[in-house]
Design an enzyme around this catalytic site. Structure first.
Site, PDB file in Angstrom:
ATOM      1  N   HIS A   1       1.040  -1.252   0.091  1.00 18.32           N
ATOM      2  CA  HIS A   1      -0.248   0.166  -0.099  1.00 18.32           C
ATOM      3  C   HIS A   1       0.826   1.254   0.027  1.00 18.32           C
ATOM      4  CE1 HIS A   1      -4.197   1.324   1.130  1.00 18.32           C
ATOM      5  NE2 HIS A   1      -3.931   2.015   0.195  1.00 18.32           N
TER       6      HIS A   1
ATOM      7  N   ASP B   1      -9.871   0.081   4.296  1.00 16.24           N
ATOM      8  CA  ASP B   1      -8.594  -0.738   4.724  1.00 16.24           C
ATOM      9  C   ASP B   1      -8.707  -1.206   6.039  1.00 16.24           C
ATOM     10  OD1 ASP B   1      -5.656  -1.426   5.476  1.00 16.24           O
ATOM     11  OD2 ASP B   1      -4.991   0.375   4.465  1.00 16.24           O
TER      12      ASP B   1
ATOM     13  N   HIS C   1      -6.406  -1.315   8.103  1.00 15.35           N
ATOM     14  CA  HIS C   1      -5.617  -0.735   8.985  1.00 15.35           C
ATOM     15  C   HIS C   1      -5.566   0.892   8.754  1.00 15.35           C
ATOM     16  CE1 HIS C   1      -4.085  -4.854   7.919  1.00 15.35           C
ATOM     17  NE2 HIS C   1      -3.650  -4.806   9.139  1.00 15.35           N
TER      18      HIS C   1
ATOM     19  N   ASP D   1      -2.924   2.940   8.414  1.00 13.80           N
ATOM     20  CA  ASP D   1      -1.605   3.271   7.588  1.00 13.80           C
ATOM     21  C   ASP D   1      -1.226   4.654   8.219  1.00 13.80           C
ATOM     22  OD1 ASP D   1      -1.713   0.846   6.782  1.00 13.80           O
ATOM     23  OD2 ASP D   1      -2.137   1.239   4.747  1.00 13.80           O
TER      24      ASP D   1
ATOM     25  N   HIS E   1       4.305   0.012   4.281  1.00 14.56           N
ATOM     26  CA  HIS E   1       3.028   0.173   4.003  1.00 14.56           C
ATOM     27  C   HIS E   1       2.060   0.504   5.113  1.00 14.56           C
ATOM     28  CE1 HIS E   1       2.044  -4.387   5.063  1.00 14.56           C
ATOM     29  NE2 HIS E   1       2.711  -3.787   6.151  1.00 14.56           N
TER      30      HIS E   1
ATOM     31  N   ASP F   1      -7.526  -0.938   0.221  1.00  9.63           N
ATOM     32  CA  ASP F   1      -6.316  -2.365   0.649  1.00  9.63           C
ATOM     33  C   ASP F   1      -7.396  -3.360   0.624  1.00  9.63           C
ATOM     34  OD1 ASP F   1      -4.893  -3.962   2.224  1.00  9.63           O
ATOM     35  OD2 ASP F   1      -3.683  -2.308   2.822  1.00  9.63           O
TER      36      ASP F   1
ATOM     37  N   ASP G   1      -7.133  -5.884   2.357  1.00 14.69           N
ATOM     38  CA  ASP G   1      -7.213  -6.539   3.590  1.00 14.69           C
ATOM     39  C   ASP G   1      -8.395  -6.048   4.192  1.00 14.69           C
ATOM     40  OD1 ASP G   1      -6.158  -4.265   5.002  1.00 14.69           O
ATOM     41  OD2 ASP G   1      -4.273  -5.046   4.971  1.00 14.69           O
TER      42      ASP G   1
ATOM     43  N   GLU H   1      -1.994  -4.506  -2.307  1.00 11.64           N
ATOM     44  CA  GLU H   1      -1.771  -5.515  -1.479  1.00 11.64           C
ATOM     45  C   GLU H   1      -2.355  -6.870  -1.841  1.00 11.64           C
ATOM     46  OE1 GLU H   1      -0.096  -5.702   1.746  1.00 11.64           O
ATOM     47  OE2 GLU H   1       0.458  -3.454   1.847  1.00 11.64           O
TER      48      GLU H   1
HETATM   49  N1  LIG Z   1      -0.918  -1.588   4.231  1.00 11.62           N
HETATM   50  C1  LIG Z   1      -1.156  -2.516   5.189  1.00 11.62           C
HETATM   51  N2  LIG Z   1      -1.431  -3.713   5.016  1.00 11.62           N
HETATM   52  N3  LIG Z   1      -0.515  -1.997   6.482  1.00 11.62           N
HETATM   53  C2  LIG Z   1      -0.360  -2.806   7.602  1.00 11.62           C
HETATM   54  C3  LIG Z   1       0.124  -2.142   8.744  1.00 11.62           C
HETATM   55  C4  LIG Z   1       0.070  -3.071   9.782  1.00 11.62           C
HETATM   56  C5  LIG Z   1       0.830  -2.418  11.231  1.00 11.62           C
HETATM   57  N4  LIG Z   1       0.000  -1.167  11.767  1.00 11.62           N
HETATM   58  C6  LIG Z   1       2.143  -1.730  11.038  1.00 11.62           C
HETATM   59  O1  LIG Z   1       2.415  -0.599  10.690  1.00 11.62           O
HETATM   60  O2  LIG Z   1       3.039  -2.654  11.236  1.00 11.62           O
END
Ligand SMILES: NC(=[NH2+])NCCC[C@H](N)C(=O)O
Length: 290
Positions: A95, A119, A121, A123, A136, A215, A217, A260
Site C-alpha cells: 500500500h 482498509d 489498518h 496506515d 506500508h 487495501d 485486507d 496488497e
Molecule cells: N497496508 C497495510 N497492510 N498495512 C499494515 C500495517 C500494520 C501495522 N499497523 C504496521 O504498521 O506494521
C-alpha cells in the site's frame, strides 16, 4: 479532469506497481505480474476500446531508498495519464504505492477531492511510531505531510478532513490519536454495519470529486485471502462490490487504487478474481450516463 469518451466509456490506464518492499511479507511484489499472467489484461481489453496497461517493477534496494523514488515515478505517470484524460487504476504492490498515486492525482486534478481509504489498518504511522518499521503502514501519514523528508509529501497531498477511513479494525494508539488530531473521519466495522455500506460510502464521498484507495485486507479474509496482513471480521466482498459499483460509475470518481494483492496467499484465485471484478466494474460502468 476531462474524460475522453470513446463509445465504450472513458479511457483508462491500469498501472501495476510490483513492489513489496514496504511490507514485511514482500509477496505482493508479485501481484501485478500474477494478474497479468492470469490473463486479466486481455480479458479486460475485450470490454473497452481504450485500455492501457503499464507495469512498474521495484528495483533491488532497500525500502527507504526505493519507495520514495518509486512513489515519485508513479506520481509522474499517474499525473500524465490524468492529464491525457485517462482514468487511472493503480494496482499494488504494497500500500505504500498510495504515496505516489494520490500525489499524482493531486498534481493533475485541478479541484479538491476527497479520499476514501478502505482498509483494515489506518496506515497512519511515521517511522517513530511504527511497531514494524514497514512503510506500508505509513502511506496515509505521508500523504498528510507527516514523516521524514523523502517519505512525507510536501506540500501535503491531503488534509485529514478530506479523508475517510473505512473498515478499519487493527491499529496502534498513536494512529488513532492522529485521526483525532487531523480530523480524519473513521468508520469502523460496527458503524459500517449500522449505516449500511452504500450510505456510508455516500457520506464519505460527499458531493464533490473523490478517489478510492482499497487495501484488499479491508475485505474479510474468507473472501480475499490473498493479502499479507489479514484481519478477521472484514467487509464481505459481494457487499463491497454492490456498494462500490455505482461510485465507480460516477464521473466524480477520479481514480482507483487496489493494493496488497499477494498471490502467494491466495486460495483458488479468489482474491485475483475479486480484483478483476472490481476493475471490470469500473470499466463497465464508465460508459453509463452520469
Ligand atoms: N497496508 C497495510 N497492510 N498495512 C499494515 C500495517 C500494520 C501495522 N499497523 C504496521 O504498521 O506494521
Amino acid at each position: 479532469m476531462e474524460a475522453d469518451m470513446t463509445g465504450s466509456g472513458r479511457a483508462m490506464t491500469i498501472l501495476g506497481v510490483g513492489c513489496g518492499l514496504g511490507a514485511r511479507d514482500g509477496g505482493c511484489a508479485d501481484g501485478p505480474r500474477a494478474l497479468r499472467r492470469g490473463g486479466m489484461g486481455e480479458r479486460l481489453r475485450g470490454l473497452t476500446e481504450d485500455l492501457h496497461c503499464l507495469e512498474l517493477q521495484a528495483p533491488l534496494g532497500d525500502a527507504q531508498t526505493v519507495i520514495p523514488r518509486l512513489a515519485d515515478h508513479l506520481a509522474t505517470l499517474v499525473a500524465k495519464e490524468c492529464g491525457r484524460g485517462r482514468f487511472p487504476i493503480v494496482i499494488g504492490g504494497d500500500h505504500s504505492c498510495a504515496m505516489g498515486t494520490w500525489a499524482g492525482l493531486r498534481q493533475a486534478h485541478g479541484a479538491a477531492f476527497r479520499l476514501i481509504w478502505i482498509d483494515a489498518h489506518m496506515d497512519l504511522h511515521t517511522p517513530d511510531t511504527s511497531p514494524s518499521g514497514a512503510l506500508h503502514g505509513m502511506p496515509l501519514a505521508c500523504l498528510l505531510g507527516l514523516g521524514p523528508p523523502g517519505l512525507a509529501r510536501h506540500p501535503p497531498v491531503l488534509t485529514g478532513t478530506e479523508v475517510t477511513l473505512m473498515g478499519v479494525r487493527s491499529w496502534e494508539p498513536e494512529e488513532e490519536a492522529r485521526t483525532s488530531r487531523h480530523g480524519i473521519r473513521v468508520m469502523g466495522m460496527a458503524e459500517l454495519k449500522r449505516l449500511g455500506l452504500a450510505a456510508a460510502l455516500a457520506e464519505a464521498t460527499g458531493p464533490g470529486d473523490f478517489g478510492i484507495s482499497l487495501d484488499l485486507d479491508a475485505i474479510d479474509p474468507a473472501d480475499a485471502p490473498g493479502v499479507g496482513t489479514p484481519a478477521p471480521g472484514g467487509i464481505r466482498a459481494d457487499e463491497l462490490l454492490d456498494a462500490l459499483a455505482p461510485l465507480l460509475a460516477s464521473p466524480r470518481c477520479i481514480g482507483l487504487e487496489i493494493a496488497e494483492y499477494n498471490p502467494h496467499h491466495d486460495i483458488d484465485q479468489r482474491t485475483a478474481a475479486l480484483v478483476e471484478t472490481i476493475v471490470e466494474a469500473a470499466i463497465r460502468s464508465s460508459g453509463d450516463p452520469p
